[in-house]
Design a protein around this motif. Structure first.
Motif, PDB file in Angstrom:
ATOM      1  N   VAL A  44       0.845  -1.204   0.000  1.00  0.00           N
ATOM      2  CA  VAL A  44       0.000   0.000   0.000  1.00  0.00           C
ATOM      3  C   VAL A  44       0.876   1.247   0.000  1.00  0.00           C
ATOM      4  N   TYR A  45       1.942   1.226   0.793  1.00  0.00           N
ATOM      5  CA  TYR A  45       2.873   2.356   0.851  1.00  0.00           C
ATOM      6  C   TYR A  45       3.442   2.638  -0.538  1.00  0.00           C
ATOM      7  N   GLU A  46       3.939   1.605  -1.190  1.00  0.00           N
ATOM      8  CA  GLU A  46       4.546   1.776  -2.511  1.00  0.00           C
ATOM      9  C   GLU A  46       3.534   2.262  -3.534  1.00  0.00           C
ATOM     10  N   ALA A  47       2.288   1.802  -3.444  1.00  0.00           N
ATOM     11  CA  ALA A  47       1.250   2.228  -4.382  1.00  0.00           C
ATOM     12  C   ALA A  47       0.882   3.696  -4.203  1.00  0.00           C
ATOM     13  N   HIS A  48       0.851   4.163  -2.959  1.00  0.00           N
ATOM     14  CA  HIS A  48       0.409   5.540  -2.701  1.00  0.00           C
ATOM     15  C   HIS A  48       1.547   6.548  -2.658  1.00  0.00           C
ATOM     16  N   VAL A  49       2.685   6.158  -2.128  1.00  0.00           N
ATOM     17  CA  VAL A  49       3.812   7.090  -1.978  1.00  0.00           C
ATOM     18  C   VAL A  49       4.725   7.063  -3.206  1.00  0.00           C
ATOM     19  N   LYS A  50       4.622   5.979  -3.973  1.00  0.00           N
ATOM     20  CA  LYS A  50       5.440   5.798  -5.185  1.00  0.00           C
ATOM     21  C   LYS A  50       6.924   5.663  -4.859  1.00  0.00           C
ATOM     22  N   GLN A  51       7.210   5.060  -3.698  1.00  0.00           N
ATOM     23  CA  GLN A  51       8.573   4.751  -3.283  1.00  0.00           C
ATOM     24  C   GLN A  51       8.554   3.390  -2.614  1.00  0.00           C
ATOM     25  N   SER A  52       9.685   2.695  -2.686  1.00  0.00           N
ATOM     26  CA  SER A  52       9.747   1.413  -1.983  1.00  0.00           C
ATOM     27  C   SER A  52      10.141   1.659  -0.527  1.00  0.00           C
ATOM     28  N   ILE A  53       9.832   0.673   0.311  1.00  0.00           N
ATOM     29  CA  ILE A  53      10.173   0.747   1.722  1.00  0.00           C
ATOM     30  C   ILE A  53      10.515  -0.668   2.173  1.00  0.00           C
ATOM     31  N   SER A  54      11.493  -0.789   3.036  1.00  0.00           N
ATOM     32  CA  SER A  54      11.903  -2.111   3.503  1.00  0.00           C
ATOM     33  C   SER A  54      10.992  -2.593   4.631  1.00  0.00           C
ATOM     34  N   LEU A  55      10.858  -3.900   4.730  1.00  0.00           N
ATOM     35  CA  LEU A  55      10.067  -4.467   5.828  1.00  0.00           C
ATOM     36  C   LEU A  55      10.649  -4.124   7.197  1.00  0.00           C
ATOM     37  N   PRO A  56      11.992  -4.153   7.369  1.00  0.00           N
ATOM     38  CA  PRO A  56      12.519  -3.742   8.684  1.00  0.00           C
ATOM     39  C   PRO A  56      12.127  -2.307   9.050  1.00  0.00           C
ATOM     40  N   ALA A  57      12.109  -1.406   8.079  1.00  0.00           N
ATOM     41  CA  ALA A  57      11.712  -0.018   8.360  1.00  0.00           C
ATOM     42  C   ALA A  57      10.256   0.029   8.813  1.00  0.00           C
ATOM     43  N   ILE A  58       9.399  -0.744   8.149  1.00  0.00           N
ATOM     44  CA  ILE A  58       7.986  -0.792   8.532  1.00  0.00           C
ATOM     45  C   ILE A  58       7.837  -1.332   9.951  1.00  0.00           C
ATOM     46  N   HIS A  59       8.556  -2.403  10.258  1.00  0.00           N
ATOM     47  CA  HIS A  59       8.422  -3.017  11.585  1.00  0.00           C
ATOM     48  C   HIS A  59       8.945  -2.108  12.695  1.00  0.00           C
ATOM     49  N   ILE A  60       9.974  -1.341  12.426  1.00  0.00           N
ATOM     50  CA  ILE A  60      10.474  -0.375  13.419  1.00  0.00           C
ATOM     51  C   ILE A  60       9.399   0.668  13.711  1.00  0.00           C
TER      52      ILE A  60
END
Length: 111
Positions: free
Chosen positions: A31-47
């Motif tokens: 959802v983040y990548e679809a709306h923000v148009k940037q990738s994000i790592s799973l560790p960053a999300i979990h933090i």
């Protein structure tokens, strides 16, 4: 006004969690990548999710173990009433500030 503050990434992740009844890290990343148009790592999300949970804005629970995950359980997150209230307050403040931007600034390209 809330005593808690959120960084931009925390606010974005919180809003994504609030969009769903419950969600897990991979789903949040999509959802983040679809709306923000940037990738994000799973560790960053979990933090971020851990910080939001510590602040009382989300709660977590484990799902059932699944064979496709080798018997591991997914951790699901859902927003709390406090999380919704804080996200709503942030949105209202942002809208109030934007309402003060003179339309002529936008018309003449001053910004």
């Amino acid at each position: 006004m809330s005593e808690q503050s959120l960084g931009s990434l925390e606010e974005t992740i919180l809003v994504i969690v609030l969009m769903k009844e419950k969600c897990h890290g991979v789903e949040i990343a999509k959802v983040y990548e679809a709306h923000v148009k940037q990738s994000i790592s799973l560790p960053a999300i979990h933090i971020v999710l851990k910080r939001l949970e510590k602040k009382g804005m989300v709660t977590s629970s484990f799902g059932e173990p699944t064979p496709e995950r080798g018997g591991k359980r997914k951790k699901y997150y859902r927003g709390t009433t406090s999380g919704y209230r804080i996200a709503n307050e942030l949105q209202e403040r942002r809208s109030q500030m934007w309402s003060l931007v003179p339309k002529t600034s936008l018309q003449y390209g001053i910004l």
